[in-house]
Motif scaffolding. Sequence first.
Motif, PDB file in Angstrom:
ATOM      1  N   THR A 197      11.337  34.488  59.733  1.00 34.11           N
ATOM      2  CA  THR A 197      11.691  35.892  60.198  1.00 34.11           C
ATOM      3  C   THR A 197      13.205  35.689  60.578  1.00 34.11           C
ATOM      4  O   THR A 197      13.817  36.611  60.206  1.00 34.11           O
ATOM      5  CB  THR A 197      10.990  36.351  61.510  1.00 34.11           C
ATOM      6  N   VAL A 198      13.434  34.480  61.292  1.00 34.83           N
ATOM      7  CA  VAL A 198      15.008  34.371  61.697  1.00 34.83           C
ATOM      8  C   VAL A 198      16.058  34.373  60.373  1.00 34.83           C
ATOM      9  O   VAL A 198      17.101  35.013  60.400  1.00 34.83           O
ATOM     10  CB  VAL A 198      15.313  33.025  62.461  1.00 34.83           C
ATOM     11  N   GLU A 247      24.659  43.513  58.135  1.00 43.31           N
ATOM     12  CA  GLU A 247      25.252  43.939  56.939  1.00 43.31           C
ATOM     13  C   GLU A 247      24.965  42.868  55.913  1.00 43.31           C
ATOM     14  O   GLU A 247      25.170  43.245  54.586  1.00 43.31           O
ATOM     15  CB  GLU A 247      26.673  44.290  56.954  1.00 43.31           C
ATOM     16  N   GLN A 248      24.539  41.790  56.155  1.00 42.83           N
ATOM     17  CA  GLN A 248      24.355  40.589  55.260  1.00 42.83           C
ATOM     18  C   GLN A 248      22.953  40.688  54.719  1.00 42.83           C
ATOM     19  O   GLN A 248      21.875  41.055  55.551  1.00 42.83           O
ATOM     20  CB  GLN A 248      24.506  39.211  56.049  1.00 42.83           C
ATOM     21  N   GLU A 249      22.711  40.619  53.452  1.00 40.90           N
ATOM     22  CA  GLU A 249      21.472  40.892  53.046  1.00 40.90           C
ATOM     23  C   GLU A 249      20.542  39.423  53.137  1.00 40.90           C
ATOM     24  O   GLU A 249      21.216  38.421  52.870  1.00 40.90           O
ATOM     25  CB  GLU A 249      21.691  41.102  51.390  1.00 40.90           C
ATOM     26  N   ALA A 287      16.203  46.680  64.030  1.00 40.99           N
ATOM     27  CA  ALA A 287      17.849  47.030  63.919  1.00 40.99           C
ATOM     28  C   ALA A 287      18.308  46.965  62.506  1.00 40.99           C
ATOM     29  O   ALA A 287      19.179  47.583  62.136  1.00 40.99           O
ATOM     30  CB  ALA A 287      18.506  45.854  64.885  1.00 40.99           C
ATOM     31  N   ARG A 288      17.603  46.036  61.810  1.00 40.05           N
ATOM     32  CA  ARG A 288      18.060  45.915  60.185  1.00 40.05           C
ATOM     33  C   ARG A 288      17.603  46.989  59.703  1.00 40.05           C
ATOM     34  O   ARG A 288      18.407  47.740  58.771  1.00 40.05           O
ATOM     35  CB  ARG A 288      17.367  44.610  59.610  1.00 40.05           C
ATOM     36  N   ILE A 289      16.484  47.687  60.002  1.00 38.77           N
ATOM     37  CA  ILE A 289      15.945  48.948  59.111  1.00 38.77           C
ATOM     38  C   ILE A 289      17.051  50.127  59.708  1.00 38.77           C
ATOM     39  O   ILE A 289      17.247  50.855  58.831  1.00 38.77           O
ATOM     40  CB  ILE A 289      14.570  49.170  59.546  1.00 38.77           C
ATOM     41  N   ARG A 290      17.173  50.122  60.799  1.00 41.85           N
ATOM     42  CA  ARG A 290      18.134  51.237  61.376  1.00 41.85           C
ATOM     43  C   ARG A 290      19.451  51.012  60.510  1.00 41.85           C
ATOM     44  O   ARG A 290      19.871  52.160  60.086  1.00 41.85           O
ATOM     45  CB  ARG A 290      18.527  51.023  62.662  1.00 41.85           C
TER      46      ARG A 290
END
Length: 310
Positions: free
Chosen positions: A259-260, A268-270, A297-300
Amino acid sequence: MRITEAAELYIALNVYQPDTAATMLRVAKLFEERSGVSQIRDLGFTPIMKFRNETFKVAKAVTYNGYLRYLKLLSKWLLEEAYVERDWFAKVKAAPLPEAPPKTIDEKVLVKAISYLKTDSNAPQPAWFWLIVIRFLYFTGVRRRQIVSIEIQDLNLDKQLLTCSYRGSKTHRQWDIPIADDLIPDLEYLVRRTEDALGREMREGDRLFNVCLFYHRYKPDPENPLAMRREQVTGFMKRLSQKIGQRIGAHRIRHTTATVLCNPEDEEQEPDIFSVQKLLGHTQLSTTRTYVKTKVARIRTQVNRMSLPK
């Protein structure tokens, strides 16, 4: 032919780790007991439903689904080898499961565990050894069975590479993974302490992790007097969980590593899930995906990239 006899033959014709083979044989025995059917010629939907119903009386749906996976493998093989005329398990559906809670460990819990091992005199001993185990699990993502099977020749500190040997692999595969810079001092220290305990330099076949060398209460593996047992890792994790009041375990650390790595701090990093798949040693990308919890936060960030004309 009895169902258990078929399982023994299937196991003999395949290459399984001992615990996997033992589980398959145990499931075959359970099926005979709970279905009331012992011969493969008597297989059918009625005994399968009886097995399911009896299993649900004593186990959860996830356990039943685990049994079903083994029975499906065996049933498919029986059909392929013409021992039966029909694969009775082919259309048997797994039980629906509620969404499982995350198996990851919050960073604060890991920090708390590390601090406890470093500072509390009542921490499980040898605390320095278990501290390295936790850090090693986190930075490598290896399984519990792998950490106790690593031998010194699997470790290349000069190239910072670890060979995840077939000895600890569920599928008898072998692959190389990088060793994080932060982990090098830990491993150098572990090797020095091990050589001090042995009274000689480590040589091929010596286990990298062997708590039995450092604390008399730990007894070695009955099948290998020079190795620790993976149950000792589990026992330590349970004691640690009780001490810090938070659930922690080797497999949860493995999920946390995935997950980390798939949630970089830079939103912004994929994420590179293929690298994580390689690290964890998964043959299927779909397996790796089940390990990863995507942060809101990434989904946002992704949602905020969307637009429509006003």
